[in-house]
Scaffold this motif. Structure first.
Motif, PDB file in Angstrom:
ATOM      1  N   UNK A   1       1.115  -1.208  -0.066  1.00 22.78           N
ATOM      2  CA  UNK A   1      -0.187   0.053  -0.168  1.00 22.78           C
ATOM      3  C   UNK A   1       1.053   1.374  -0.217  1.00 22.78           C
ATOM      4  N   UNK A   2       0.360   2.398  -0.805  1.00 22.71           N
ATOM      5  CA  UNK A   2       1.291   3.364  -0.617  1.00 22.71           C
ATOM      6  C   UNK A   2       0.282   4.394   0.262  1.00 22.71           C
ATOM      7  N   UNK A   3       1.925   4.822   1.531  1.00 24.53           N
ATOM      8  CA  UNK A   3       0.866   5.938   2.668  1.00 24.53           C
ATOM      9  C   UNK A   3       2.001   7.192   2.151  1.00 24.53           C
ATOM     10  N   UNK A   4       1.502   8.533   2.091  1.00 23.55           N
ATOM     11  CA  UNK A   4       1.466   9.329   2.281  1.00 23.55           C
ATOM     12  C   UNK A   4       0.888  10.638   2.868  1.00 23.55           C
ATOM     13  N   UNK A   5       1.277  11.509   3.554  1.00 22.92           N
ATOM     14  CA  UNK A   5       0.607  12.398   4.265  1.00 22.92           C
ATOM     15  C   UNK A   5       1.516  13.329   5.152  1.00 22.92           C
ATOM     16  N   UNK A   6       0.815  14.353   5.188  1.00 24.00           N
ATOM     17  CA  UNK A   6       2.095  15.443   5.664  1.00 24.00           C
ATOM     18  C   UNK A   6       1.297  16.875   6.656  1.00 24.00           C
ATOM     19  N   UNK A  48      -4.338 -13.965  21.407  1.00 25.26           N
ATOM     20  CA  UNK A  48      -3.191 -13.169  20.696  1.00 25.26           C
ATOM     21  C   UNK A  48      -2.635 -14.071  19.516  1.00 25.26           C
ATOM     22  N   UNK A  49      -2.477 -15.232  20.299  1.00 22.48           N
ATOM     23  CA  UNK A  49      -1.703 -15.648  19.345  1.00 22.48           C
ATOM     24  C   UNK A  49      -3.139 -16.145  17.831  1.00 22.48           C
ATOM     25  N   UNK A  50      -3.879 -16.275  17.894  1.00 16.13           N
ATOM     26  CA  UNK A  50      -4.495 -16.742  16.309  1.00 16.13           C
ATOM     27  C   UNK A  50      -4.743 -15.183  15.468  1.00 16.13           C
ATOM     28  N   UNK A  51      -4.718 -13.523  16.164  1.00 10.56           N
ATOM     29  CA  UNK A  51      -5.596 -13.118  15.568  1.00 10.56           C
ATOM     30  C   UNK A  51      -4.234 -12.306  14.636  1.00 10.56           C
ATOM     31  N   UNK A  52      -3.396 -13.188  13.896  1.00  6.61           N
ATOM     32  CA  UNK A  52      -1.793 -12.666  13.047  1.00  6.61           C
ATOM     33  C   UNK A  52      -2.789 -11.001  12.742  1.00  6.61           C
ATOM     34  N   UNK A  53      -3.827 -10.999  11.574  1.00  8.76           N
ATOM     35  CA  UNK A  53      -3.232  -9.839  10.840  1.00  8.76           C
ATOM     36  C   UNK A  53      -3.537  -8.288  11.707  1.00  8.76           C
ATOM     37  N   UNK A  54      -3.431  -8.547  13.028  1.00  6.84           N
ATOM     38  CA  UNK A  54      -3.964  -7.351  13.595  1.00  6.84           C
ATOM     39  C   UNK A  54      -2.476  -6.823  13.629  1.00  6.84           C
ATOM     40  N   UNK A  55      -1.423  -7.386  13.198  1.00  2.87           N
ATOM     41  CA  UNK A  55      -0.035  -6.768  13.089  1.00  2.87           C
ATOM     42  C   UNK A  55       0.494  -6.258  11.723  1.00  2.87           C
ATOM     43  N   UNK A  56      -0.905  -6.133  10.858  1.00  3.43           N
ATOM     44  CA  UNK A  56      -0.262  -5.931   9.371  1.00  3.43           C
ATOM     45  C   UNK A  56      -1.671  -4.382   9.705  1.00  3.43           C
ATOM     46  N   UNK A  57      -1.764  -3.740   8.560  1.00  6.11           N
ATOM     47  CA  UNK A  57      -1.849  -2.463   9.074  1.00  6.11           C
ATOM     48  C   UNK A  57      -3.309  -2.790   8.677  1.00  6.11           C
ATOM     49  N   UNK A  58      -4.710  -1.699   8.960  1.00 12.23           N
ATOM     50  CA  UNK A  58      -5.873  -1.821   8.403  1.00 12.23           C
ATOM     51  C   UNK A  58      -6.100  -0.943   8.507  1.00 12.23           C
ATOM     52  N   UNK A  59      -6.855  -1.361   7.152  1.00 11.94           N
ATOM     53  CA  UNK A  59      -7.825  -0.334   5.912  1.00 11.94           C
ATOM     54  C   UNK A  59      -8.987   0.076   7.004  1.00 11.94           C
ATOM     55  N   UNK A 177       2.511  -4.811   5.246  1.00  6.10           N
ATOM     56  CA  UNK A 177       3.399  -3.347   5.652  1.00  6.10           C
ATOM     57  C   UNK A 177       4.770  -3.901   5.743  1.00  6.10           C
ATOM     58  N   UNK A 178       5.637  -4.191   4.454  1.00  2.64           N
ATOM     59  CA  UNK A 178       6.429  -4.965   4.021  1.00  2.64           C
ATOM     60  C   UNK A 178       8.058  -4.232   4.719  1.00  2.64           C
ATOM     61  N   UNK A 179       7.927  -2.715   4.591  1.00  3.79           N
ATOM     62  CA  UNK A 179       8.778  -1.732   4.736  1.00  3.79           C
ATOM     63  C   UNK A 179       9.361  -1.809   6.710  1.00  3.79           C
ATOM     64  N   UNK A 180       8.280  -1.690   7.458  1.00  6.23           N
ATOM     65  CA  UNK A 180       8.707  -1.683   9.135  1.00  6.23           C
ATOM     66  C   UNK A 180       7.788  -2.577   9.550  1.00  6.23           C
ATOM     67  N   UNK A 181       7.634  -3.473   9.458  1.00  5.06           N
ATOM     68  CA  UNK A 181       6.219  -4.551   9.583  1.00  5.06           C
ATOM     69  C   UNK A 181       6.518  -4.971  11.613  1.00  5.06           C
ATOM     70  N   UNK A 182       5.990  -5.813  12.193  1.00  3.14           N
ATOM     71  CA  UNK A 182       5.996  -5.805  13.372  1.00  3.14           C
ATOM     72  C   UNK A 182       7.128  -6.516  13.812  1.00  3.14           C
ATOM     73  N   UNK A 183       7.810  -6.772  14.530  1.00  2.68           N
ATOM     74  CA  UNK A 183       9.085  -7.843  15.129  1.00  2.68           C
ATOM     75  C   UNK A 183       8.801  -8.053  16.633  1.00  2.68           C
ATOM     76  N   UNK A 197       6.969   4.516  11.921  1.00  2.00           N
ATOM     77  CA  UNK A 197       5.868   4.274  10.920  1.00  2.00           C
ATOM     78  C   UNK A 197       5.576   4.239   9.440  1.00  2.00           C
ATOM     79  N   UNK A 198       4.613   3.496   8.778  1.00  2.00           N
ATOM     80  CA  UNK A 198       5.059   3.049   7.723  1.00  2.00           C
ATOM     81  C   UNK A 198       5.221   4.341   6.248  1.00  2.00           C
TER      82      UNK A 198
END
Length: 262
Positions: A1-6, A48-59, A177-183, A197-198
């Motif tokens: 996804x493309x994320x920009x803001x100022x 906690x161990x199942x809802x893995x989508x929460x570690x990505x960006x939620x549109x 969000x591959x550039x700055x993922x949860x680790x 931030x992304x």
């Protein structure tokens, strides 16, 4: 996804106050929550161990949000709200929420209470059971951090919404969000965080109170203590990078530092 803001970001000179504005549940909140529950509304529980989508960006229809830090008790989320858009008016029956503003302008509304202005440096303390919603009233994106304790992303009941989501549960879709993922944080069990931030404008760092005391930076915006005492007492003392904030970090505590990126 493309994320920009100022959107403009908080600085030491423009932070309005380091004291949080309290938003506590009143009779109208309790009556409305009781009615919703009687009508069949439910607040669910995160697995906690199942809802893995929460570690990505939620549109979201108003922008997007993403997790910045999480352990078994603390859950920190960053919200990007587009101009003219706003979240639903909703309630968290079980958890305490702090809403802190990194940049932009908006208002937070509730039931039977005046609108609360939100701008860079604002801190709101929203008690469990208090209905609230936030709208961007400016021309730039509104950038917020939600500090949620105890962790439970699905502790949510929507009352009103501009996007036909009233009564629906939390989203089940996400974007990677591959550039700055949860680790994982190796030194701390069951802990994950995002380095930036992304869009790369803000960064997140774990720092000791001792390090913050001796090495403050002009780029620091907020320091959030990640100590179990805040969960038990339902009181998280969020420090700011403002020079007007003369409170000292506790040297034996770990903090999540939110700062402007170079």
């Amino acid at each position: 996804m493309t994320i920009t803001q100022e959107a403009p970001v908080a600085t030491a000179t423009e932070a309005p106050s380091h004291q949080p504005v309290r938003v506590d549940p009143g009779r109208a909140d309790i009556a409305k929550l009781h009615r919703l529950l009687q009508d069949g509304a439910r607040a669910f529980n995160e697995q906690f161990d199942e809802d893995a989508h929460l570690n990505d960006v939620i549109p979201k229809p108003w922008g997007y949000e993403y997790r910045a830090f999480v352990d078994d008790f603390f859950d920190l989320w960053a919200l990007h709200i587009e101009p003219g858009a706003g979240t639903s008016v909703h309630v968290h029956p079980r958890k305490l929420t702090y809403l802190i503003c990194l940049g932009g302008t908006g208002v937070t509304t509730g039931l039977g209470r005046a609108d609360i202005p939100v701008r860079a440096g604002t801190i709101l303390r929203i008690g469990a059971g208090a209905f609230h919603g936030t709208r961007n009233t400016g021309d730039e994106p509104l950038e917020l951090i939600e500090v949620e304790v105890p962790r439970n992303k699905f502790d949510l009941i929507r009352l009103r919404d501009d996007y036909n989501r009233a009564g629906t549960a939390y989203e089940t879709t996400a974007l990677e969000e591959p550039r700055h993922p949860m680790r994982k944080v190796p030194a701390y069990p069951n802990t994950k965080m995002r380095a930036q931030t992304p869009d790369g404008r803000f960064r997140f760092d774990l720092r000791t109170g001792m390090d913050i005391f001796y090495r403050p930076s002009d780029n620091d915006i907020f320091y959030i203590p990640l100590h179990i005492s805040g969960v038990i007492a339902r009181d998280v003392e969020i420090l700011t990078g403002s020079r007007a904030d003369n409170r000292r970090p506790q040297t034996d505590k770990q903090y999540l530092c939110i700062s402007r990126n170079h």
